[in-house]
Design a protein around this motif. Sequence first.
Motif, mmCIF file in Angstrom:
data_model
loop_
_atom_site.group_PDB
_atom_site.id
_atom_site.type_symbol
_atom_site.label_atom_id
_atom_site.label_comp_id
_atom_site.label_asym_id
_atom_site.label_seq_id
_atom_site.Cartn_x
_atom_site.Cartn_y
_atom_site.Cartn_z
ATOM 1 N N LEU A 22 0.858 -1.182 0.000
ATOM 2 C CA LEU A 22 0.000 0.000 0.000
ATOM 3 C C LEU A 22 0.894 1.233 0.000
ATOM 4 C CD1 LEU A 22 -2.589 -1.135 2.748
ATOM 5 C CD2 LEU A 22 -2.560 -1.681 0.311
ATOM 6 N N TYR A 23 0.861 1.951 -1.117
ATOM 7 C CA TYR A 23 1.800 3.067 -1.272
ATOM 8 C C TYR A 23 1.104 4.397 -1.549
ATOM 9 C CZ TYR A 23 4.792 6.366 -3.700
ATOM 10 O OH TYR A 23 5.430 7.515 -4.082
ATOM 11 N N SER A 24 1.562 5.449 -0.865
ATOM 12 C CA SER A 24 1.259 6.814 -1.311
ATOM 13 C C SER A 24 2.453 7.682 -0.976
ATOM 14 C CB SER A 24 -0.001 7.377 -0.644
ATOM 15 O OG SER A 24 0.230 7.624 0.717
ATOM 16 N N LYS A 25 2.680 8.657 -1.835
ATOM 17 C CA LYS A 25 3.780 9.592 -1.585
ATOM 18 C C LYS A 25 3.408 10.453 -0.372
ATOM 19 C CE LYS A 25 6.238 13.034 -4.495
ATOM 20 N NZ LYS A 25 6.922 13.628 -3.420
ATOM 21 N N GLU A 26 2.110 10.866 -0.353
ATOM 22 C CA GLU A 26 1.659 11.738 0.729
ATOM 23 C C GLU A 26 1.350 10.929 1.980
ATOM 24 O OE1 GLU A 26 0.152 11.639 -2.257
ATOM 25 O OE2 GLU A 26 1.224 13.344 -3.125
ATOM 26 N N ARG A 27 1.372 11.672 3.079
ATOM 27 C CA ARG A 27 1.020 11.041 4.358
ATOM 28 C C ARG A 27 -0.488 11.154 4.602
ATOM 29 N NH1 ARG A 27 4.370 8.354 7.268
ATOM 30 N NH2 ARG A 27 6.549 8.587 6.721
ATOM 31 N N GLY A 28 -0.984 10.336 5.545
ATOM 32 C CA GLY A 28 -2.370 10.466 6.004
ATOM 33 C C GLY A 28 -3.443 10.009 5.026
ATOM 34 N N THR A 29 -3.083 9.146 4.069
ATOM 35 C CA THR A 29 -4.059 8.749 3.049
ATOM 36 C C THR A 29 -4.855 7.490 3.425
ATOM 37 O OG1 THR A 29 -2.295 7.582 1.902
ATOM 38 C CG2 THR A 29 -2.787 9.810 1.129
ATOM 39 N N GLY A 30 -4.578 6.959 4.599
ATOM 40 C CA GLY A 30 -5.380 5.819 5.060
ATOM 41 C C GLY A 30 -4.734 4.455 4.848
ATOM 42 N N LYS A 31 -3.442 4.418 4.569
ATOM 43 C CA LYS A 31 -2.779 3.133 4.319
ATOM 44 C C LYS A 31 -2.803 2.239 5.565
ATOM 45 C CE LYS A 31 1.095 5.140 3.214
ATOM 46 N NZ LYS A 31 0.658 6.541 3.447
ATOM 47 N N THR A 32 -2.394 2.831 6.682
ATOM 48 C CA THR A 32 -2.367 2.039 7.917
ATOM 49 C C THR A 32 -3.787 1.616 8.290
ATOM 50 O OG1 THR A 32 -0.398 3.167 8.700
ATOM 51 C CG2 THR A 32 -1.749 2.096 10.374
ATOM 52 N N HIS A 33 -4.730 2.555 8.178
ATOM 53 C CA HIS A 33 -6.119 2.246 8.538
ATOM 54 C C HIS A 33 -6.614 1.041 7.725
ATOM 55 C CE1 HIS A 33 -10.129 3.960 10.044
ATOM 56 N NE2 HIS A 33 -10.398 2.801 9.474
ATOM 57 N N ILE A 34 -6.324 1.070 6.417
ATOM 58 C CA ILE A 34 -6.828 -0.005 5.554
ATOM 59 C C ILE A 34 -6.106 -1.331 5.826
ATOM 60 C CG2 ILE A 34 -6.797 -0.729 3.116
ATOM 61 C CD1 ILE A 34 -8.038 1.984 2.465
ATOM 62 N N ALA A 35 -4.800 -1.250 6.079
ATOM 63 C CA ALA A 35 -4.064 -2.492 6.396
ATOM 64 C C ALA A 35 -4.631 -3.126 7.673
ATOM 65 C CB ALA A 35 -2.577 -2.183 6.572
#
Length: 238
Positions: free
Chosen positions: A95-108
């Motif tokens: 799960l990748y995004s350049k920006e922070r706070g996009t919900g990667k951890t939440h979704i994982a």
Amino acid sequence: MDIRPWEAWLRRLAQKAGKEHLLEAPPIEVAEDATRDVERDREERYAAFVAGLPELYRGMTFGTLTDITGGFTAPESIARMWADTYPDVPAGLFLYSKERGTGKTHIAIAIGHILASRGFSVGVIDVVALLSRIRNGFEDKHPSVDVERIPSGRDVLILDDLGAEKQSAWVSEQLYLLINTAISHRVDLIVTSNSTFKELGERMDDRVVSRIIGCTDLVLFNGVPDFRLEQHKRRRAV
Ligand SMILES: Nc1ncnc2c1ncn2[C@@H]1O[C@H](COP(=O)(O)OP(=O)(O)OP(=O)(O)O)[C@@H](O)[C@H]1O
Ligand SMILES: [Mg+2]
């Protein structure tokens, strides 16, 4: 009572063997007990998963994703589908995004909730925190974490925020041990990161990056807002 020929034959056979009582025996309860055991195992695994999460992560489920974007985001849909079809999935997820706070951890973590509630064993590792724990143990000459043992017995391992750790040959080696052990035990990886594969390749051992590329599918969080910023704006608007 209408007894079919094969039943009569079975009865005669049982009589001959002096085992007629077996034909009358009530249905064996083992099956029900076994179901109950499986159910209890499942509940225990889920409880262990939730208990092991930092407080902030406990509420990170698909149900708590709010609709700021006006609908499901693409990564959310992919993640839901992945969780629903697990273990029939081709690979883990990056799960990748350049920006922070996009919900990667939440979704994982939301995927973790689903899988753990289905009885799979899910581990969550905050990469930066793990390395600092090992390092602290190391300085005391008593390594507190055996990195090679972490993945054992897991179905899925969530590696949160890979690439955010300070790099050194030692860090690289620890990550290699962790990831290589997970892969060799056929543990499925869900990695969240703000670094592309290329950036990871520049920062850490090629062997680590090559293994991650080989065992995960990339999910891009493109065009997804910084939800921390959105939360901040909402609070100010109240
Ligand atoms: N779809 C969403 N709707 C509303 N809030 C969300 C959504 N996705 C994530 N959030 C919330 O936004 C905050 C940031 O999410 P999260 O920590 O998952 O981002 P991240 O991509 O892992 O950030 P970082 O790159 O800094 O690690 C969290 O409080 C999370 O619960
Ligand atoms: Mg994160």
